[in-house]
Scaffold this active site. Structure first.
Site, PDB file in Angstrom:
ATOM      1  N   ASP A   1      -2.066   1.970  -4.784  1.00  0.00           N
ATOM      2  CA  ASP A   1      -3.330   2.408  -4.194  1.00  0.00           C
ATOM      3  C   ASP A   1      -4.392   1.323  -4.362  1.00  0.00           C
ATOM      4  O   ASP A   1      -4.308   0.469  -5.259  1.00  0.00           O
ATOM      5  CB  ASP A   1      -3.815   3.703  -4.846  1.00  0.00           C
ATOM      6  CG  ASP A   1      -2.878   4.865  -4.580  1.00  0.00           C
ATOM      7  OD1 ASP A   1      -2.226   4.859  -3.515  1.00  0.00           O
ATOM      8  OD2 ASP A   1      -2.774   5.763  -5.435  1.00  0.00           O
TER       9      ASP A   1
ATOM     10  N   HIS B   1       0.812  -1.217   0.000  1.00  0.00           N
ATOM     11  CA  HIS B   1       0.000   0.000   0.000  1.00  0.00           C
ATOM     12  C   HIS B   1       0.849   1.271   0.000  1.00  0.00           C
ATOM     13  O   HIS B   1       0.315   2.376  -0.146  1.00  0.00           O
ATOM     14  CB  HIS B   1      -0.938  -0.010   1.213  1.00  0.00           C
ATOM     15  CG  HIS B   1      -2.251   0.652   0.954  1.00  0.00           C
ATOM     16  ND1 HIS B   1      -2.490   1.435  -0.154  1.00  0.00           N
ATOM     17  CD2 HIS B   1      -3.423   0.642   1.664  1.00  0.00           C
ATOM     18  CE1 HIS B   1      -3.735   1.893  -0.116  1.00  0.00           C
ATOM     19  NE2 HIS B   1      -4.315   1.426   0.971  1.00  0.00           N
TER      20      HIS B   1
END
Length: 442
Positions: free
Chosen positions: A418, A414
């Site tokens: 995204d 992450h």
């Protein structure tokens, strides 16, 4: 006669040390030239160390799980001839240190007589982990009144005694032995039985107080280090999507039945189709095919798609790599997966075959469950997890119909990927797998 010292050879370019994972000899063994002495591991590749000469094992320089530097002495042999070590300087450092306490003890005969302790070399040759004498506990020391031995203490008994106790349903832990060091004799069993069957029989729900200490070595230690690194550094986001593979399974079955003259093709599984779908999806989102150097703050985005295939082997989890999947068709991908899987399971996979992946697939096959949370293969940024295929009722707008369904459980780094990009990537793969003809369209 002479001595021959074997040092840990260079087991790979850029490798400075290796972990000892197996000894195939012990002190006192006679070995022939080219006989395998030990196995060491580096970067998940196991390398066997052969003997360059005939001789007798005098000394082993490391224990299982030790990390040994390249060029360090690991074996000392007694050989015919002069060997490769001068007598006055040929004693390995570890042996010299080990003999120092013995020499000191020799200068104090009264201490040696009080507590005789065998030398480390004798203990090693006899396979005893500790040279110190064991002082038996007296029954008066027992922590529980009336108990024949300490809790968890293993009873001493011959095989014949153990067989008799098993046949009679007797728990030997409840019998106080009258023999040397508390060894249980036949008369002890007779006395125990004479007290009555109500105390002699063992309940099937007897407590087990044993504790076994297992040292983590070899491949399992490598896996532990890799997983710790991945989970401590990478903030994972996991995305799960279900995919209808009914059409894909029909196509796969048809292709496996097709016979072509002069062409040796492997039996196709789901993996080659998924690999080709990943190649097409990566072409639209090349940032998924990358390695993240978090220390330097640099993302290395690769043009070549090198897909790691997590494989379970008798030794543990390894990840052989299908290099340049973008240049392989369905059958070539399938053949390479089969070849690498066989090499991994047999332990013959090379270091190059077990490294260099840019994105990974993990699958537990029929044991895949409904959903998983795969751990990213650091320093990659994405991993795709394949769950087991199941026939489920699916609503088509008018009725429920049986469809072959699988879930893809995929994790992403992450920090650089995204959630939207992860969803777009998986939805693209879903479209390709549910309409498999698109996989073959350039």
């Amino acid at each position: 006669m002479g001595e021959y010292v074997i040092k840990l050879p260079d087991v790979g370019e850029g490798v400075a040390e290796a972990e000892l994972v197996e000894w195939q000899v012990k002190v006192g063994d006679l070995v022939r030239e080219d006989a395998v002495l030990a196995a060491v591991m580096t970067d998940k590749a196991t390398v066997e160390i052969p003997s360059p000469v005939d001789g007798e094992i005098l000394w082993l320089g490391a224990e299982i799980g030790d990390t040994v530097a390249i060029g360090s002495p690991i074996v000392r042999l007694k050989v015919a001839g002069d060997g490769n070590v001068k007598p006055e300087t040929g004693k390995p450092e570890k042996i010299a240190k080990a003999e120092a306490p013995a020499e000191a003890a020799a200068s104090k005969p009264e201490a040696a007589a009080a507590v005789p302790r065998p030398s480390p070399q004798v203990a090693e040759a006899q396979g005893k982990p500790e040279p110190f004498p064991v002082v038996p506990k007296s029954r008066s020391q027992s922590p529980v009144s009336g108990a024949p031995r300490f809790e968890g203490e293993k009873p001493l008994a011959s095989p014949a005694i153990r067989l008799r106790a098993k046949e009679a349903g007797i728990d030997l832990r409840q019998i106080a032995g009258s023999g040397p060091a508390g060894r249980i004799q036949h008369e002890d069993i007779d006395a125990f039985l004479a007290r009555g069957p109500q105390v002699a029989k063992v309940s099937g729900l007897a407590r087990n107080e044993t504790i076994e200490d297992i040292k983590i070595v070899g491949l399992r230690r490598k896996i532990a280090e890799k997983m710790t690194l991945a989970k401590s550094r990478i903030p994972h986001i996991t995305y799960v999507e279900e995919i209808d593979v009914t059409a894909l399974e029909d196509l796969r079955a048809a292709l496996n039945k097709e016979k072509r003259s002069g062409a040796e093709r492997p039996k196709l599984t789901l993996l080659p189709f998924l690999m080709r779908a990943m190649v097409k999806a990566i072409a639209d989102q090349p940032n998924l095919n990358a390695l993240f150097d978090d220390e330097a703050g640099i993302i290395h985005q690769h043009g070549g798609v090198h897909i790691g295939i997590a494989a379970q082997t008798p030794s543990g989890l390894v990840v052989p790599v299908v290099k340049h999947a973008e240049a392989r068709d369905i059958w070539d991908c399938g053949a390479e997966v089969v070849r690498l899987a066989e090499a991994a399971k047999s332990g013959t996979a090379t270091r190059d075959e077990l490294s260099g992946s840019t994105i990974t697939i993990t699958s537990l096959g029929a044991m895949g469950g409904v959903a998983t949370t795969p751990v990213i293969n650091h320093p990659e940024v994405a991993i795709l997890g394949v769950n087991k295929m199941m026939v489920r009722p699916v609503w088509d707008g008018t009725q429920f119909i049986p469809r072959k369904m699988i879930n893809l459980s995929s994790s992403f780094d992450h920090r650089v990927i995204d959630g939207w990009d992860a969803a777009v990537f998986i939805q693209r793969i879903k479209t390709l797998l549910e309409t498999p003809a698109l996989i073959f369209v350039d």
